[in-house]
Enzyme design. Structure first.
Site, PDB file in Angstrom:
ATOM      1  N   ASN A 199       2.613   0.161   5.085  1.00 51.78           N
ATOM      2  CA  ASN A 199       1.258   0.591   4.706  1.00 51.78           C
ATOM      3  C   ASN A 199       0.673  -0.328   3.640  1.00 51.78           C
ATOM      4  O   ASN A 199      -0.487  -0.733   3.708  1.00 51.78           O
ATOM      5  CB  ASN A 199       1.290   2.020   4.146  1.00 51.78           C
ATOM      6  CG  ASN A 199       1.495   3.082   5.202  1.00 51.78           C
ATOM      7  OD1 ASN A 199       1.405   2.823   6.395  1.00 51.78           O
ATOM      8  ND2 ASN A 199       1.783   4.289   4.767  1.00 51.78           N
ATOM      9  N   ARG A 222      -8.039  -3.203  15.140  1.00 52.41           N
ATOM     10  CA  ARG A 222      -7.314  -4.052  14.195  1.00 52.41           C
ATOM     11  C   ARG A 222      -5.807  -4.034  14.442  1.00 52.41           C
ATOM     12  O   ARG A 222      -5.189  -2.983  14.554  1.00 52.41           O
ATOM     13  CB  ARG A 222      -7.615  -3.611  12.758  1.00 52.41           C
ATOM     14  CG  ARG A 222      -6.942  -4.448  11.694  1.00 52.41           C
ATOM     15  CD  ARG A 222      -7.374  -4.028  10.319  1.00 52.41           C
ATOM     16  NE  ARG A 222      -8.720  -4.491  10.018  1.00 52.41           N
ATOM     17  CZ  ARG A 222      -9.624  -3.786   9.341  1.00 52.41           C
ATOM     18  NH1 ARG A 222      -9.337  -2.585   8.936  1.00 52.41           N
ATOM     19  NH2 ARG A 222     -10.813  -4.289   9.091  1.00 52.41           N
ATOM     20  N   HIS A 254     -14.657   3.752  19.192  1.00 51.49           N
ATOM     21  CA  HIS A 254     -13.488   4.441  18.653  1.00 51.49           C
ATOM     22  C   HIS A 254     -13.311   5.823  19.266  1.00 51.49           C
ATOM     23  O   HIS A 254     -12.286   6.472  19.067  1.00 51.49           O
ATOM     24  CB  HIS A 254     -13.639   4.554  17.124  1.00 51.49           C
ATOM     25  CG  HIS A 254     -12.428   5.032  16.412  1.00 51.49           C
ATOM     26  ND1 HIS A 254     -12.361   6.261  15.780  1.00 51.49           N
ATOM     27  CD2 HIS A 254     -11.221   4.456  16.225  1.00 51.49           C
ATOM     28  CE1 HIS A 254     -11.168   6.413  15.227  1.00 51.49           C
ATOM     29  NE2 HIS A 254     -10.459   5.343  15.488  1.00 51.49           N
ATOM     30  N   TYR A 294       2.091  11.500  16.232  1.00 44.82           N
ATOM     31  CA  TYR A 294       0.778  11.732  15.623  1.00 44.82           C
ATOM     32  C   TYR A 294       0.312  13.140  15.988  1.00 44.82           C
ATOM     33  O   TYR A 294       0.362  13.532  17.155  1.00 44.82           O
ATOM     34  CB  TYR A 294      -0.266  10.743  16.151  1.00 44.82           C
ATOM     35  CG  TYR A 294      -0.205   9.356  15.568  1.00 44.82           C
ATOM     36  CD1 TYR A 294       0.998   8.784  15.158  1.00 44.82           C
ATOM     37  CD2 TYR A 294      -1.352   8.587  15.440  1.00 44.82           C
ATOM     38  CE1 TYR A 294       1.056   7.505  14.646  1.00 44.82           C
ATOM     39  CE2 TYR A 294      -1.315   7.301  14.924  1.00 44.82           C
ATOM     40  CZ  TYR A 294      -0.112   6.762  14.526  1.00 44.82           C
ATOM     41  OH  TYR A 294      -0.064   5.493  14.020  1.00 44.82           O
ATOM     42  N   ARG A 317      -5.763  13.622   5.001  1.00 42.72           N
ATOM     43  CA  ARG A 317      -4.462  12.964   4.942  1.00 42.72           C
ATOM     44  C   ARG A 317      -4.451  11.826   3.928  1.00 42.72           C
ATOM     45  O   ARG A 317      -3.517  11.669   3.176  1.00 42.72           O
ATOM     46  CB  ARG A 317      -4.087  12.396   6.314  1.00 42.72           C
ATOM     47  CG  ARG A 317      -2.681  11.776   6.312  1.00 42.72           C
ATOM     48  CD  ARG A 317      -2.354  11.059   7.603  1.00 42.72           C
ATOM     49  NE  ARG A 317      -2.870   9.698   7.628  1.00 42.72           N
ATOM     50  CZ  ARG A 317      -3.567   9.168   8.617  1.00 42.72           C
ATOM     51  NH1 ARG A 317      -3.864   9.882   9.665  1.00 42.72           N
ATOM     52  NH2 ARG A 317      -3.996   7.920   8.561  1.00 42.72           N
TER      53      ARG A 317
END
Length: 725
Positions: free
Chosen positions: A74, A437, A467, A500, A596
């Site tokens: 991350n 990305r 998206h 997820y 989140r």
């Protein structure tokens, strides 16, 4: 219309434009100028929450290894994109967007200070916490000095056969300029002395990324009691083989992070695919923005690296070895299931279970009976969304399939279903977002594979990323065309669907189908369609629509009707939305925000946000769904979809939210928020000062409820009984 009734009126997102009324600010106190938290520091606070899971001794040890690895990866992306973007804009004199009213260089300095603090804490979490815990579980990471001659002999042989042939030592001298250091690669800096001339030289050895990061010391050791050595340490102890006749004076490990933020100047006359491929080549050579070195590196070597890489002191991170703890993913994959979270097999949604005597369900028949609300990974992606598209591809009555693809996985069954449908003669449209990305190259490959199979592939609108997560199937039924739609919050990726958390709606509602038809036409052609009945679509209508819904809650509170706002997102940054929530709070509307990651909203500030609560939940699954729930004066307005509350989502992306209308689905969403915001549920609470406080135990020290574990058991139970709300 009551709260329990299905939607009977047609609400158009164009209504949110045509009669849009801004929030009434007349007579309202002016909002404080310091009402936002810095988004970059808030992101670092999110990654600190990931780190806290890696430090948590109640988490299974290999999962702790994964959390520490996630923290590292991350942070790499944060530097490659966010920090790189800030630096680029500062260096080129462009305006730097900041919602905290401070100088960009001050923001960058604060980011650097916090990042240094977190990376040092991350290293301690490994050295003092995880490494001893792994050793107690029989996974020992050892140094060369701890090995006996038998183990060293085995590793010398392994090095000679498997490692030495692929290494490429590069000298630095008048005949050999300083080599290019690729981003995120692990490297050994080596200073050697020529035994004949006495001259000292510098060399760089790149640690091969395709080899295992942790090498098994003795293959004969049991998997429950095994030793490992890092690849870089193994190489470091064989440098004499790479530089025969030279004296090894110093060797250290270093790592460079480069600017990998791709920017494409879109020209309607240029082939977007070619422009992107050209920009991806440039990405490899972005300027360095972070240098990580082991804390034992000598000043001579460090000075050389700083000078050659043009790095500032602020960008140097001195850390104990090993660097790049993203390599802990390798240990996290060890075959030790008892050291992980208990296995969880996603359930098949009750409505999609095969009938008696049948092997597979008829997804179309199930969806015709009633809308299906899916909750992944508690409910299976394979037996729902994937089965829906595979059935569509094989069904001779299906005439067309239209699909958006933002990120998918290797050997994707979704892509294969689209190819099968095209080869069967169906009309198939795939809108592939090749600017996703770090998935750009993979998506280019998918696009070309789909085109070769006869799929109509388009790349969306110039200047916008697509998206939204949409699939539309057109089927011939009794002489009429029927629409079957899926609108989700997550990507069409079978792999990530297992980790997820996402929501999705399968519906045969004709109005949703017509909305999606018009939206796909806009994305693939030149149509400009403003009216959508069940959708809110960005960039034109979504922010306005949400602000009108917020204004509606303010009016309801003022009129004494039921009012309340509940939002679940990955990020809450957009100033207009945040200000709307502040004004709702001032009007007495209770506001719950479940986020989140980044949150620029300050909760609990008297006179600004005392009616706002902000919670964050992290765990074995990545919370990823986006939900927007408004009490509506007794007529709940609940939407799910792809949009976060960020400028890029609301202004520079095509996003779509769909309104839920089934009373059972509304109750399910309400129950989900009740559980997340309950004082008995483990979560992080955001304070007005921007500090997140973890609350995982009660006043007596007993663990609070884990939301994800509770949902696993509840959803598995209702799947067994075949009952849903």
């Amino acid at each position: 219309m009551t709260a329990d009734s299905p939607l009977t009126e047609e609400r158009s997102s164009s209504d949110f434009d045509d009669d849009f009324e801004p929030l009434d600010e007349e007579g309202a106190p002016e909002l404080a100028s310091d009402r936002y938290l810095d988004r970059e520091l808030s992101w670092l606070a999110f990654n600190q929450r990931v780190l806290e899971l890696g430090e948590d001794e109640t988490v299974p040890v290999l999962e702790r290894a994964n959390f520490l690895a996630f923290f590292a990866s991350n942070l790499d992306e944060f530097f490659m994109v966010r920090v790189a973007g800030l630096k680029r804009r500062i260096d080129t004199g462009l305006a730097v967007p900041t919602n905290v009213g401070r100088a960009p260089l001050d923001v960058l300095a604060d980011i650097s200070a916090k990042a240094h603090e977190l990376q040092a804490r991350h290293a301690r979490a490994y050295q003092d916490g995880l490494k001893p815990a792994l050793a107690s579980a029989g996974i020992r990471v050892v140094s060369w000095d701890e090995l006996g001659e038998t183990e060293r002999a085995h590793l010398r042989d392994y090095f000679a056969r498997q490692i030495f042939p692929v290494l490429m030592p590069l000298a630095v001298d008048p005949a050999h300029p300083f080599p290019y250091i690729s981003g995120l690669s692990l490297n050994l800096s080596v200073r050697v002395r020529n035994s004949r001339t006495g001259r000292q030289e510098f060399a760089r050895v790149k640690v091969p990324q395709m080899l295992p990061r942790f090498v098994r010391v003795a293959p004969a050791e049991s998997v429950v009691d095994a030793r490992y050595i890092t690849l870089e340490e193994l190489i470091a102890n064989h440098l004499g083989d790479l530089f025969p006749g030279m004296e090894i004076i110093e060797h250290h490990v270093f790592r460079v992070t480069r600017n990998e933020d791709v920017e494409i100047e879109e020209d309607e006359t240029e082939n977007l695919l070619q422009a992107l491929e050209r920009e991806l080549l440039r990405r490899r050579f972005g300027p360095p923005i972070r240098l990580e070195v082991t804390d034992d590196m000598d000043e001579v070597t460090l000075g050389l690296l700083v000078r050659e890489l043009d790095i500032t002191e602020q960008e140097v991170y001195r850390l104990p070895a090993p660097l790049d703890l993203g390599g802990l993913f390798d240990l996290g994959r060890l075959d030790r299931p008892e050291l992980r979270f208990p296995p969880h097999v996603p359930a098949t949604a009750a409505q999609l279970q095969p009938g008696e005597g049948k092997i597979r369900p008829d997804v179309f028949a199930a969806v015709r009976r009633r809308d299906v609300l899916l909750h992944h990974p508690y409910e299976s992606f394979a037996t729902s969304v994937q089965a829906f598209l595979e059935q569509a591809a094989a069904d001779p009555d299906v005439l067309a399939i239209k699909q958006t693809l933002y990120r998918t996985s290797g050997d994707s069954p979704i892509v294969e279903a689209l190819i099968d449908a095209a080869e069967a003669g169906k009309q198939v449209l795939a809108l592939v977002e090749i600017k996703a990305r770090f998935d750009e190259q993979a998506n280019i490959s998918w696009a070309r594979k789909l085109e070769k199979a006869g799929v109509h592939v388009v790349y969306g609108l110039v200047g916008l990323k697509t998206h939204c997560k949409l699939a539309l199937v057109i089927r011939q039924e009794h002489g009429e065309l029927a629409h079957y739609s899926h609108i989700g919050t997550g990507n069409y990726n079978p792999k990530t669907s297992r980790s997820y958390e996402d929501l999705g709606l399968l519906t045969a509602d004709e109005q949703v189908g017509k909305d999606l038809t018009r939206l796909f036409n806009e994305l693939s052609g030149y149509a400009i369609e403003k009216k959508f009945k069940r959708l809110l679509v960005a960039p034109l209508h979504l922010r306005k629509g949400l602000l009108k819904l917020i204004a509606g809650e303010i009016r309801a509170a003022e009129e004494g009707r039921p009012a309340g706002i509940r939002i679940k997102v990955n990020a809450m940054v957009d100033e207009a939305i945040i200000d709307g929530l502040y004004r709702a709070s001032n009007a007495g509307v209770p506001v719950d925000v479940w986020v989140r990651g980044i949150c620029s909203l300050k909760p609990g500030v008297p006179g600004l946000s005392e009616n706002i609560r902000v919670r964050s939940i992290l765990g074995r699954y990545l919370e990823h769904s986006r939900v927007f729930s408004f009490a509506g004066g007794g007529d709940p307005q609940v939407y799910i979809g792809s949009a976060d509350m960020m400028h890029r989502n609301l202004d520079r992306r095509v996003e779509a939210l769909v309104r839920l209308t089934d009373p059972g689905h509304l109750a399910e969403i309400a129950s989900l928020f009740d559980l997340a915001m309950d004082a008995g549920t483990s979560s992080w609470h955001l304070g007005a000062d921007g500090v997140w406080t973890r609350r995982s135990v009660d006043d007596s020290g007993h663990p609070l409820a884990d939301l994800q574990n509770k949902l696993m058991h509840e959803i598995a139970g209702r799947s067994r009984t075949g009952k849903r709300r």
